[in-house]
Design an enzyme around this catalytic site. Structure first.
Site, PDB file in Angstrom:
ATOM      1  N   LYS A   1       0.825  -1.216   0.000  1.00 27.84           N
ATOM      2  CA  LYS A   1       0.000   0.000   0.000  1.00 27.84           C
ATOM      3  C   LYS A   1       0.852   1.256   0.000  1.00 27.84           C
ATOM      4  O   LYS A   1       0.456   2.276  -0.547  1.00 27.84           O
ATOM      5  CB  LYS A   1      -0.977  -0.010   1.179  1.00 27.84           C
ATOM      6  CG  LYS A   1      -2.126  -0.980   0.971  1.00 27.84           C
ATOM      7  CD  LYS A   1      -3.379  -0.536   1.691  1.00 27.84           C
ATOM      8  CE  LYS A   1      -4.546  -1.443   1.316  1.00 27.84           C
ATOM      9  NZ  LYS A   1      -5.719  -1.298   2.162  1.00 27.84           N
TER      10      LYS A   1
ATOM     11  N   LYS B   1      -3.906  -9.925  -6.338  1.00 29.64           N
ATOM     12  CA  LYS B   1      -5.169 -10.428  -5.783  1.00 29.64           C
ATOM     13  C   LYS B   1      -6.339  -9.559  -6.264  1.00 29.64           C
ATOM     14  O   LYS B   1      -6.157  -8.371  -6.563  1.00 29.64           O
ATOM     15  CB  LYS B   1      -5.115 -10.505  -4.252  1.00 29.64           C
ATOM     16  CG  LYS B   1      -5.252  -9.203  -3.552  1.00 29.64           C
ATOM     17  CD  LYS B   1      -5.560  -9.362  -2.069  1.00 29.64           C
ATOM     18  CE  LYS B   1      -5.782  -7.963  -1.511  1.00 29.64           C
ATOM     19  NZ  LYS B   1      -6.096  -7.830  -0.135  1.00 29.64           N
TER      20      LYS B   1
ATOM     21  N   LYS C   1     -11.259  -4.824  -4.235  1.00 27.85           N
ATOM     22  CA  LYS C   1     -12.355  -3.896  -4.476  1.00 27.85           C
ATOM     23  C   LYS C   1     -11.854  -2.485  -4.745  1.00 27.85           C
ATOM     24  O   LYS C   1     -12.585  -1.652  -5.262  1.00 27.85           O
ATOM     25  CB  LYS C   1     -13.353  -3.909  -3.317  1.00 27.85           C
ATOM     26  CG  LYS C   1     -12.764  -3.767  -1.918  1.00 27.85           C
ATOM     27  CD  LYS C   1     -13.865  -3.752  -0.873  1.00 27.85           C
ATOM     28  CE  LYS C   1     -13.657  -4.532   0.395  1.00 27.85           C
ATOM     29  NZ  LYS C   1     -12.444  -4.392   1.176  1.00 27.85           N
TER      30      LYS C   1
END
Ligand code: TYM
Length: 334
Positions: free
Chosen positions: A118, A200, A203
Protein backbone atom coordinates in the site's frame (compact mmCIF):
# COMPACT_ATOMS: atom_id res chain seq x y z
CA UNK A 1 -29.14 -27.61 33.31
CA UNK A 2 -26.47 -25.00 32.59
CA UNK A 3 -23.75 -27.58 33.24
CA UNK A 4 -24.80 -29.62 30.24
CA UNK A 5 -24.57 -26.62 27.91
CA UNK A 6 -21.08 -26.32 26.51
CA UNK A 7 -20.21 -22.78 25.56
CA UNK A 8 -20.02 -22.13 21.85
CA UNK A 9 -16.62 -21.21 20.44
CA UNK A 10 -16.30 -17.56 19.47
CA UNK A 11 -15.68 -16.10 16.02
CA UNK A 12 -14.76 -12.55 15.03
CA UNK A 13 -14.08 -10.96 11.67
CA UNK A 14 -14.35 -7.58 9.94
CA UNK A 15 -14.49 -6.15 6.45
CA UNK A 16 -13.53 -2.71 5.19
CA UNK A 17 -16.19 -0.58 3.49
CA UNK A 18 -13.64 0.62 0.95
CA UNK A 19 -15.58 -0.14 -2.24
CA UNK A 20 -18.07 -2.63 -3.59
CA UNK A 21 -17.42 -6.02 -2.04
CA UNK A 22 -16.02 -8.55 -4.47
CA UNK A 23 -16.15 -12.20 -5.33
CA UNK A 24 -12.76 -12.44 -3.55
CA UNK A 25 -14.28 -11.16 -0.29
CA UNK A 26 -17.17 -13.56 -0.75
CA UNK A 27 -15.19 -16.72 -1.46
CA UNK A 28 -12.26 -15.90 0.82
CA UNK A 29 -14.18 -14.80 3.89
CA UNK A 30 -17.89 -14.04 3.74
CA UNK A 31 -19.00 -17.56 2.80
CA UNK A 32 -17.31 -18.80 5.97
CA UNK A 33 -18.83 -15.98 8.02
CA UNK A 34 -22.20 -17.25 6.93
CA UNK A 35 -21.50 -20.93 7.51
CA UNK A 36 -19.95 -20.30 10.92
CA UNK A 37 -22.93 -18.45 12.36
CA UNK A 38 -24.82 -21.76 12.51
CA UNK A 39 -22.34 -23.32 14.90
CA UNK A 40 -20.43 -20.55 16.67
CA UNK A 41 -20.99 -17.37 18.64
CA UNK A 42 -20.10 -14.89 15.86
CA UNK A 43 -19.30 -11.18 15.92
CA UNK A 44 -18.81 -9.38 12.62
CA UNK A 45 -18.00 -5.73 11.94
CA UNK A 46 -17.73 -3.16 9.22
CA UNK A 47 -14.16 -1.91 9.74
CA UNK A 48 -14.70 1.72 8.76
CA UNK A 49 -11.74 3.04 10.80
CA UNK A 50 -9.38 0.92 8.71
CA UNK A 51 -10.71 2.37 5.46
CA UNK A 52 -9.38 5.89 6.09
CA UNK A 53 -5.76 4.73 5.88
CA UNK A 54 -6.31 5.63 2.22
CA UNK A 55 -8.22 8.81 1.29
CA UNK A 56 -11.99 8.40 1.04
CA UNK A 57 -14.42 10.87 -0.48
CA UNK A 58 -16.82 11.62 2.46
CA UNK A 59 -20.21 11.18 0.75
CA UNK A 60 -19.08 8.07 -1.07
CA UNK A 61 -17.51 6.67 2.07
CA UNK A 62 -20.72 7.17 4.05
CA UNK A 63 -22.76 5.40 1.40
CA UNK A 64 -20.24 2.54 1.26
CA UNK A 65 -20.66 2.00 5.00
CA UNK A 66 -24.41 1.60 4.51
CA UNK A 67 -24.02 -0.60 1.46
CA UNK A 68 -21.52 -2.86 3.21
CA UNK A 69 -23.92 -3.24 6.16
CA UNK A 70 -26.79 -3.99 3.76
CA UNK A 71 -24.74 -6.49 1.83
CA UNK A 72 -23.80 -8.40 4.97
CA UNK A 73 -27.49 -8.69 5.79
CA UNK A 74 -28.32 -9.65 2.19
CA UNK A 75 -25.75 -12.44 2.35
CA UNK A 76 -27.80 -13.95 5.13
CA UNK A 77 -25.96 -12.82 8.23
CA UNK A 78 -28.62 -12.96 10.88
CA UNK A 79 -28.52 -10.23 13.55
CA UNK A 80 -30.28 -12.58 15.97
CA UNK A 81 -27.70 -15.33 15.63
CA UNK A 82 -24.66 -13.07 15.18
CA UNK A 83 -23.57 -9.66 16.45
CA UNK A 84 -23.17 -7.17 13.61
CA UNK A 85 -21.68 -3.78 14.39
CA UNK A 86 -19.79 -0.79 13.07
CA UNK A 87 -16.19 -0.54 14.28
CA UNK A 88 -16.06 3.25 14.74
CA UNK A 89 -19.10 3.13 17.06
CA UNK A 90 -17.07 1.26 19.67
CA UNK A 91 -14.37 3.60 21.02
CA UNK A 92 -12.49 0.73 22.70
CA UNK A 93 -11.08 -0.33 19.31
CA UNK A 94 -9.04 2.88 19.02
CA UNK A 95 -8.29 2.94 22.72
CA UNK A 96 -6.96 -0.61 22.90
CA UNK A 97 -5.03 0.09 19.72
CA UNK A 98 -3.00 2.75 21.56
CA UNK A 99 -2.31 0.40 24.44
CA UNK A 100 -1.24 -2.43 22.13
CA UNK A 101 0.91 -0.17 19.99
CA UNK A 102 3.17 0.14 23.04
CA UNK A 103 3.59 -3.63 22.93
CA UNK A 104 4.32 -3.80 19.20
CA UNK A 105 7.73 -3.31 17.68
CA UNK A 106 8.46 -0.91 14.84
CA UNK A 107 10.45 -3.69 13.14
CA UNK A 108 7.58 -6.16 13.05
CA UNK A 109 5.19 -3.63 11.51
CA UNK A 110 7.81 -2.69 8.90
CA UNK A 111 7.78 -6.29 7.64
CA UNK A 112 4.06 -6.34 6.83
CA UNK A 113 3.47 -7.13 3.16
CA UNK A 114 0.28 -5.08 2.98
CA UNK A 115 2.07 -2.03 4.35
CA UNK A 116 4.83 -2.39 1.76
CA UNK A 117 2.30 -2.82 -1.07
CA UNK A 118 0.00 0.00 0.00
CA UNK A 119 2.81 2.44 0.64
CA UNK A 120 4.00 1.80 -2.91
CA UNK A 121 0.51 2.23 -4.35
CA UNK A 122 -0.19 5.39 -2.32
CA UNK A 123 3.35 6.80 -2.29
CA UNK A 124 2.00 10.33 -1.73
CA UNK A 125 0.23 9.32 1.47
CA UNK A 126 2.27 6.88 3.53
CA UNK A 127 0.54 7.86 6.76
CA UNK A 128 1.12 6.52 10.27
CA UNK A 129 -2.31 4.84 10.21
CA UNK A 130 -1.26 2.72 7.26
CA UNK A 131 1.77 1.63 9.26
CA UNK A 132 -0.06 0.89 12.52
CA UNK A 133 -3.07 -0.70 10.78
CA UNK A 134 -2.24 -4.23 12.07
CA UNK A 135 -2.35 -2.96 15.67
CA UNK A 136 -5.89 -1.66 15.19
CA UNK A 137 -6.75 -4.99 13.60
CA UNK A 138 -5.25 -6.82 16.59
CA UNK A 139 -7.48 -4.70 18.84
CA UNK A 140 -10.57 -5.53 16.75
CA UNK A 141 -9.82 -9.18 17.30
CA UNK A 142 -8.53 -9.34 20.86
CA UNK A 143 -11.36 -7.28 22.38
CA UNK A 144 -13.82 -10.08 21.58
CA UNK A 145 -11.62 -13.04 22.61
CA UNK A 146 -12.43 -15.13 19.54
CA UNK A 147 -11.22 -18.69 19.03
CA UNK A 148 -11.38 -18.34 15.21
CA UNK A 149 -10.99 -15.49 12.75
CA UNK A 150 -12.34 -16.32 9.25
CA UNK A 151 -10.27 -14.44 6.65
CA UNK A 152 -8.74 -14.83 3.21
CA UNK A 153 -5.07 -15.79 2.85
CA UNK A 154 -3.97 -12.14 2.48
CA UNK A 155 -4.83 -11.45 6.14
CA UNK A 156 -2.82 -14.35 7.56
CA UNK A 157 0.21 -12.20 8.32
CA UNK A 158 -1.96 -9.69 10.21
CA UNK A 159 -3.47 -12.53 12.19
CA UNK A 160 0.00 -13.75 13.13
CA UNK A 161 1.01 -10.36 14.47
CA UNK A 162 -2.25 -10.18 16.48
CA UNK A 163 -1.34 -13.53 18.03
CA UNK A 164 2.21 -12.36 18.76
CA UNK A 165 0.97 -9.18 20.46
CA UNK A 166 -1.55 -11.15 22.53
CA UNK A 167 1.05 -13.70 23.64
CA UNK A 168 3.51 -10.95 24.53
CA UNK A 169 0.90 -9.13 26.61
CA UNK A 170 -0.27 -12.32 28.32
CA UNK A 171 3.31 -13.27 29.22
CA UNK A 172 3.65 -10.06 31.21
CA UNK A 173 0.14 -9.67 32.66
CA UNK A 174 -1.42 -13.15 32.73
CA UNK A 175 -4.31 -14.54 30.80
CA UNK A 176 -5.96 -11.39 29.39
CA UNK A 177 -6.40 -12.22 25.69
CA UNK A 178 -7.44 -15.40 23.89
CA UNK A 179 -4.95 -16.48 21.22
CA UNK A 180 -7.02 -16.62 18.00
CA UNK A 181 -6.64 -19.12 15.16
CA UNK A 182 -6.99 -18.00 11.54
CA UNK A 183 -9.77 -19.83 9.66
CA UNK A 184 -8.90 -19.84 5.98
CA UNK A 185 -10.88 -21.75 3.32
CA UNK A 186 -9.15 -24.55 1.38
CA UNK A 187 -10.51 -23.23 -1.91
CA UNK A 188 -11.06 -19.54 -2.62
CA UNK A 189 -8.58 -18.21 -0.03
CA UNK A 190 -6.82 -16.11 -2.66
CA UNK A 191 -8.95 -15.07 -5.60
CA UNK A 192 -6.79 -13.28 -8.15
CA UNK A 193 -7.52 -10.32 -10.44
CA UNK A 194 -9.21 -11.31 -13.71
CA UNK A 195 -6.95 -8.92 -15.60
CA UNK A 196 -3.66 -9.64 -13.85
CA UNK A 197 -3.64 -13.06 -12.19
CA UNK A 198 -0.41 -12.18 -10.36
CA UNK A 199 -2.37 -9.67 -8.25
CA UNK A 200 -5.17 -10.43 -5.78
CA UNK A 201 -8.69 -9.43 -6.73
CA UNK A 202 -9.34 -6.17 -4.90
CA UNK A 203 -12.35 -3.90 -4.48
CA UNK A 204 -10.09 -0.86 -4.64
CA UNK A 205 -8.60 -1.81 -8.04
CA UNK A 206 -8.98 1.03 -10.57
CA UNK A 207 -9.74 -1.43 -13.38
CA UNK A 208 -13.34 -2.58 -12.91
CA UNK A 209 -12.78 -5.54 -15.25
CA UNK A 210 -10.27 -6.94 -12.78
CA UNK A 211 -12.88 -7.77 -10.14
CA UNK A 212 -16.41 -9.07 -9.94
CA UNK A 213 -18.50 -7.14 -7.44
CA UNK A 214 -21.07 -9.17 -5.51
CA UNK A 215 -23.64 -6.67 -6.80
CA UNK A 216 -22.62 -6.77 -10.47
CA UNK A 217 -25.47 -7.69 -12.80
CA UNK A 218 -25.48 -10.99 -14.66
CA UNK A 219 -24.34 -9.53 -18.00
CA UNK A 220 -21.38 -7.70 -16.44
CA UNK A 221 -20.31 -10.81 -14.56
CA UNK A 222 -20.36 -12.95 -17.70
CA UNK A 223 -18.63 -10.23 -19.72
CA UNK A 224 -15.85 -9.87 -17.12
CA UNK A 225 -15.21 -13.61 -17.17
CA UNK A 226 -15.20 -13.67 -20.97
CA UNK A 227 -12.51 -10.98 -20.89
CA UNK A 228 -10.48 -12.68 -18.16
CA UNK A 229 -6.80 -12.96 -19.00
CA UNK A 230 -5.72 -16.56 -19.65
CA UNK A 231 -2.88 -17.80 -21.91
CA UNK A 232 -2.20 -18.81 -25.49
CA UNK A 233 -2.71 -22.51 -24.85
CA UNK A 234 -6.26 -23.89 -24.65
CA UNK A 235 -6.13 -26.59 -21.99
CA UNK A 236 -8.18 -26.15 -18.81
CA UNK A 237 -5.64 -27.32 -16.24
CA UNK A 238 -4.22 -26.11 -12.91
CA UNK A 239 -0.58 -25.20 -13.33
CA UNK A 240 1.87 -22.59 -12.07
CA UNK A 241 2.42 -21.44 -15.66
CA UNK A 242 -1.31 -20.99 -16.15
CA UNK A 243 -2.13 -18.51 -13.39
CA UNK A 244 -5.21 -17.07 -15.11
CA UNK A 245 -6.80 -20.45 -15.88
CA UNK A 246 -5.87 -21.81 -12.44
CA UNK A 247 -7.61 -18.84 -10.84
CA UNK A 248 -10.77 -19.48 -12.89
CA UNK A 249 -10.70 -23.17 -11.95
CA UNK A 250 -10.41 -22.15 -8.28
CA UNK A 251 -13.39 -19.82 -8.59
CA UNK A 252 -15.47 -22.45 -10.38
CA UNK A 253 -14.55 -25.06 -7.74
CA UNK A 254 -15.41 -22.74 -4.87
CA UNK A 255 -18.79 -21.93 -6.36
CA UNK A 256 -19.84 -25.40 -7.57
CA UNK A 257 -18.17 -27.54 -4.91
CA UNK A 258 -16.40 -29.59 -7.63
CA UNK A 259 -12.74 -30.49 -7.15
CA UNK A 260 -10.07 -29.10 -9.50
CA UNK A 261 -9.65 -32.50 -11.22
CA UNK A 262 -13.41 -32.77 -11.74
CA UNK A 263 -13.34 -29.34 -13.38
CA UNK A 264 -10.38 -30.33 -15.57
CA UNK A 265 -12.28 -33.45 -16.68
CA UNK A 266 -15.48 -31.49 -17.33
CA UNK A 267 -13.69 -29.19 -19.78
CA UNK A 268 -11.36 -31.70 -21.40
CA UNK A 269 -11.23 -31.04 -25.14
CA UNK A 270 -13.29 -27.86 -24.78
CA UNK A 271 -11.92 -24.39 -25.41
CA UNK A 272 -11.50 -21.44 -23.07
CA UNK A 273 -14.63 -19.74 -24.49
CA UNK A 274 -16.92 -22.47 -23.20
CA UNK A 275 -15.05 -22.71 -19.89
CA UNK A 276 -15.14 -18.96 -19.20
CA UNK A 277 -18.85 -18.83 -19.98
CA UNK A 278 -19.52 -21.69 -17.55
CA UNK A 279 -17.55 -19.93 -14.79
CA UNK A 280 -19.38 -16.65 -15.45
CA UNK A 281 -22.78 -18.34 -15.35
CA UNK A 282 -22.03 -20.29 -12.18
CA UNK A 283 -20.86 -17.13 -10.41
CA UNK A 284 -23.84 -15.11 -11.68
CA UNK A 285 -26.26 -17.82 -10.45
CA UNK A 286 -24.63 -17.83 -7.02
CA UNK A 287 -24.67 -14.04 -6.63
CA UNK A 288 -28.11 -13.25 -8.12
CA UNK A 289 -30.22 -13.93 -4.98
CA UNK A 290 -27.85 -11.83 -2.85
CA UNK A 291 -28.27 -8.87 -5.19
CA UNK A 292 -32.05 -9.26 -5.10
CA UNK A 293 -32.15 -9.22 -1.29
CA UNK A 294 -29.68 -6.33 -1.18
CA UNK A 295 -31.95 -4.06 -3.26
CA UNK A 296 -34.73 -4.47 -0.71
CA UNK A 297 -32.51 -4.01 2.35
CA UNK A 298 -30.67 -0.90 1.14
CA UNK A 299 -34.00 0.83 0.53
CA UNK A 300 -34.62 0.95 4.30
CA UNK A 301 -31.68 2.79 5.89
CA UNK A 302 -33.51 3.26 9.21
CA UNK A 303 -33.83 -0.51 9.59
CA UNK A 304 -30.11 -0.98 8.82
CA UNK A 305 -29.29 1.60 11.49
CA UNK A 306 -31.58 -0.10 13.98
CA UNK A 307 -29.96 -3.49 13.41
CA UNK A 308 -26.43 -2.16 13.71
CA UNK A 309 -27.27 -0.07 16.78
CA UNK A 310 -28.41 -3.23 18.53
CA UNK A 311 -25.19 -4.95 17.48
CA UNK A 312 -23.13 -1.95 18.66
CA UNK A 313 -24.65 -2.28 22.13
CA UNK A 314 -23.87 -5.99 22.35
CA UNK A 315 -20.32 -5.46 21.06
CA UNK A 316 -19.66 -2.53 23.38
CA UNK A 317 -20.46 -4.58 26.49
CA UNK A 318 -17.87 -7.20 25.57
CA UNK A 319 -15.27 -4.72 24.31
CA UNK A 320 -15.46 -2.56 27.43
CA UNK A 321 -14.90 -5.53 29.72
CA UNK A 322 -11.77 -6.69 27.90
CA UNK A 323 -10.41 -3.18 27.53
CA UNK A 324 -10.77 -2.38 31.23
CA UNK A 325 -9.21 -5.66 32.20
CA UNK A 326 -6.16 -4.89 30.04
CA UNK A 327 -5.90 -1.32 31.40
CA UNK A 328 -6.16 -2.52 34.98
CA UNK A 329 -3.44 -5.12 34.44
CA UNK A 330 -1.09 -2.47 33.10
CA UNK A 331 -1.66 -0.41 36.23
CA UNK A 332 -3.99 2.38 35.14
CA UNK A 333 -6.24 3.88 37.82
CA UNK A 334 -9.78 3.25 36.62
P1 TYM B 1 -10.70 -6.61 3.48
O1 TYM B 1 -11.79 -5.64 3.76
O2 TYM B 1 -9.66 -6.24 2.49
O3 TYM B 1 -11.32 -7.99 3.02
C1 TYM B 1 -12.35 -8.64 3.76
C2 TYM B 1 -12.10 -10.14 3.75
O4 TYM B 1 -12.02 -10.61 2.41
C3 TYM B 1 -10.83 -11.34 2.21
N1 TYM B 1 -10.35 -11.10 0.84
C4 TYM B 1 -10.05 -12.05 -0.04
N2 TYM B 1 -10.11 -13.39 0.04
C5 TYM B 1 -9.75 -14.10 -1.06
N3 TYM B 1 -9.35 -13.51 -2.23
C6 TYM B 1 -9.29 -12.17 -2.34
N4 TYM B 1 -8.93 -11.61 -3.49
C7 TYM B 1 -9.65 -11.38 -1.22
N5 TYM B 1 -9.71 -10.04 -1.01
C8 TYM B 1 -10.13 -9.89 0.27
C9 TYM B 1 -9.85 -10.78 3.23
O5 TYM B 1 -8.84 -11.71 3.53
C10 TYM B 1 -10.75 -10.51 4.40
O6 TYM B 1 -10.93 -11.66 5.19
N6 TYM B 1 -7.81 -5.90 7.45
C11 TYM B 1 -8.99 -6.57 6.97
C12 TYM B 1 -10.25 -6.16 7.67
C13 TYM B 1 -10.18 -6.30 9.15
C14 TYM B 1 -10.22 -7.52 9.89
C15 TYM B 1 -10.16 -7.13 11.25
C16 TYM B 1 -10.32 -8.85 9.50
C17 TYM B 1 -10.11 -5.28 10.04
N7 TYM B 1 -10.10 -5.76 11.30
C18 TYM B 1 -10.19 -8.10 12.24
C19 TYM B 1 -10.33 -9.82 10.52
C20 TYM B 1 -10.28 -9.44 11.86
C21 TYM B 1 -9.15 -6.23 5.50
O7 TYM B 1 -8.64 -5.25 5.02
O8 TYM B 1 -10.01 -7.05 4.84
Amino acid sequence: MSESITEKKKVLSCIQPSGMLTLGNYLGALKNWLAMQEEFDCTYAVADLHAITVRQEPAKFRSQIYSTCALLLALGLDPIKSTLFVQSHIPEHSQLSWLLSCYTQFGELSRMTQFKEKSQKHADNVNVGLFSYPVLMASDILLYKPDFVPVGADQKQHLEIARDIAMRFNRVYGDVFTIPEPYIPKIGARVMSLQDPAKKMSKSDDNINSFVAILDDRDSIIRKFKRAVTDSDSVVRVSEEKAGVSNLIGIYSAVTGKTASEVEREFEGKGYGEFKLAVGEAVADELAPIKERYEKIIADKAEIERIFKEGDEKAERIARKTYFKAMKKVGFVL
